[in-house]
Design a protein around this motif. Structure first.
Motif, PDB file in Angstrom:
ATOM      1  N   UNK A  94     -32.096  17.502   0.606  1.00  0.00           N
ATOM      2  CA  UNK A  94     -32.473  17.124   1.965  1.00  0.00           C
ATOM      3  C   UNK A  94     -31.371  16.242   2.538  1.00  0.00           C
ATOM      4  N   UNK A  95     -30.890  16.593   3.723  1.00  0.00           N
ATOM      5  CA  UNK A  95     -29.901  15.748   4.399  1.00  0.00           C
ATOM      6  C   UNK A  95     -30.596  15.035   5.553  1.00  0.00           C
ATOM      7  N   UNK A  96     -30.506  13.705   5.540  1.00  0.00           N
ATOM      8  CA  UNK A  96     -31.275  12.865   6.462  1.00  0.00           C
ATOM      9  C   UNK A  96     -30.337  11.958   7.237  1.00  0.00           C
ATOM     10  N   UNK A  97     -30.504  11.941   8.554  1.00  0.00           N
ATOM     11  CA  UNK A  97     -29.778  10.990   9.387  1.00  0.00           C
ATOM     12  C   UNK A  97     -30.682   9.821   9.740  1.00  0.00           C
ATOM     13  N   UNK A  98     -30.114   8.613   9.805  1.00  0.00           N
ATOM     14  CA  UNK A  98     -30.955   7.442  10.082  1.00  0.00           C
ATOM     15  C   UNK A  98     -30.187   6.416  10.902  1.00  0.00           C
ATOM     16  N   UNK A  99     -30.791   5.988  12.004  1.00  0.00           N
ATOM     17  CA  UNK A  99     -30.199   4.918  12.801  1.00  0.00           C
ATOM     18  C   UNK A  99     -30.432   3.575  12.109  1.00  0.00           C
ATOM     19  N   UNK A 100     -29.701   2.563  12.566  1.00  0.00           N
ATOM     20  CA  UNK A 100     -29.926   1.212  12.060  1.00  0.00           C
ATOM     21  C   UNK A 100     -31.166   0.648  12.747  1.00  0.00           C
ATOM     22  N   UNK A 101     -32.206   0.422  11.971  1.00  0.00           N
ATOM     23  CA  UNK A 101     -33.474  -0.024  12.554  1.00  0.00           C
ATOM     24  C   UNK A 101     -34.365  -0.611  11.483  1.00  0.00           C
ATOM     25  N   UNK A 102     -35.398  -1.323  11.930  1.00  0.00           N
ATOM     26  CA  UNK A 102     -36.358  -1.925  11.018  1.00  0.00           C
ATOM     27  C   UNK A 102     -37.135  -0.860  10.256  1.00  0.00           C
ATOM     28  N   UNK A 103     -37.254   0.333  10.847  1.00  0.00           N
ATOM     29  CA  UNK A 103     -38.030   1.392  10.226  1.00  0.00           C
ATOM     30  C   UNK A 103     -37.288   2.127   9.116  1.00  0.00           C
ATOM     31  N   UNK A 104     -36.076   1.705   8.796  1.00  0.00           N
ATOM     32  CA  UNK A 104     -35.366   2.317   7.677  1.00  0.00           C
ATOM     33  C   UNK A 104     -36.161   2.173   6.381  1.00  0.00           C
TER      34      UNK A 104
END
Length: 294
Positions: A94-104
């Motif tokens: 699985x390739x996942x993109x993630x912004x910088x956020x509290x929900x990480x």
């Protein structure tokens, strides 16, 4: 006839004692006795010769013992085969993109559970701006992504995380703004600011300020928060940001001041519409849906 009761029966046959079997099985003696009595009634035959100190099998009991071992062996084998099949079906990447956020941390929690259930699965995490992640989603380089609202609903399906992201301004500690607990629109008029590069975020902030974006003193924009700290420290500008991206890196040189009235947005877990994903990605999306879809 339940498999559980057959297992009880075999332990009693091996231990030749209800009391010893109850210790092995961690079941009270009366409960175990009742289960075996009900099994005998169901079969219409006595399974044990009950003596003072031990229990021995009757002919019917010996027959059931042989059959029970075969039944339980087949049951265990079938269960193992299904587990092996599940591992084969759900091995993949699985390739996942993630912004910088509290929900990480929310993503990490679900991913941890998923990997525990499917240990053959591997994954990669790409950290970037919303634009970076959307671009890679559109080109098929990422399967799914964690983004901050607002996002387009035309191209993506998504579920929203319950935890909201709080917007505020990162300021240098000697700034006149650092004396405030919250910042109102009037406090930021003419204040030099760095803004996230996303057009949707700038429009959202412009609406909160009740001013056209061109009327604001936006000195520059940024994609990732890493370089913003040195710009703020050197008093080039303060920075509009979300608390979840700031707090892990904040120290005594800076203050994060939330906006008032509060400006909050939600993170979403998003994937492209009308795309056929691999079984493992489909299962991961299902897991996210089950966890957060209202």
């Amino acid at each position: 006839m339940e498999l559980r009761v057959l297992r009880y029966f075999l332990v009693i046959a091996e231990e030749e004692s209800i009391s010893k079997a109850s210790e092995v099985l961690h079941i009270t003696q009366p409960t175990l006795s009742r289960q075996i009595k009900e099994l005998e009634e169901e079969l219409g035959a006595e399974l044990f010769i009950r003596e003072k100190r031990n229990m021995t099998l009757t002919k019917a009991g010996q027959y059931l013992k042989d059959r029970a071992q075969e039944i339980l062996s087949l049951s265990d084998k079938t269960t193992q085969e299904f587990m092996n099949q599940r591992k084969q079906l759900f091995s993949g990447h699985i390739s996942i993109g993630c912004v910088e956020a509290d929900n990480s941390d929310t993503l990490s929690m679900i991913l941890e559970e998923f990997i525990a259930d499917y240990p053959e699965v591997t994954f990669s995490i790409f950290s970037g701006t919303g634009e970076d992640i959307v671009d890679k989603l559109d080109r098929g380089l990422l399967d799914v992504g964690v983004l901050i609202k607002p996002i387009s609903t035309e191209k993506y399906d998504y579920v929203s995380f319950p935890k909201k992201e709080t917007w505020g301004v990162l300021v240098e500690k000697s700034s006149f703004l650092a004396r405030k607990w919250t910042l109102e629109p009037k406090d930021l008029i003419e204040v030099p600011l760095l803004s996230p590069v996303r057009k949707e975020v700038q429009e959202m902030f412009s609406k909160w300020m009740n001013k056209d974006i061109n009327e604001l003193n936006i000195r520059g924009d940024y994609n990732l928060i890493f370089n913003v700290f040195s710009l703020v420290e050197n008093k080039i500008a303060s920075a509009l940001a979300i608390e979840g991206a700031i707090i892990p890196r904040q120290d005594e040189r800076f203050r994060f001041i939330p906006l008032n009235p509060p400006l909050q947005t939600q993170c979403v877990f998003a994937w492209r519409k009308n795309v056929v994903f691999s079984p493992v990605v489909q299962e991961f999306i299902k897991r996210m849906n089950d966890a957060f879809k209202v």
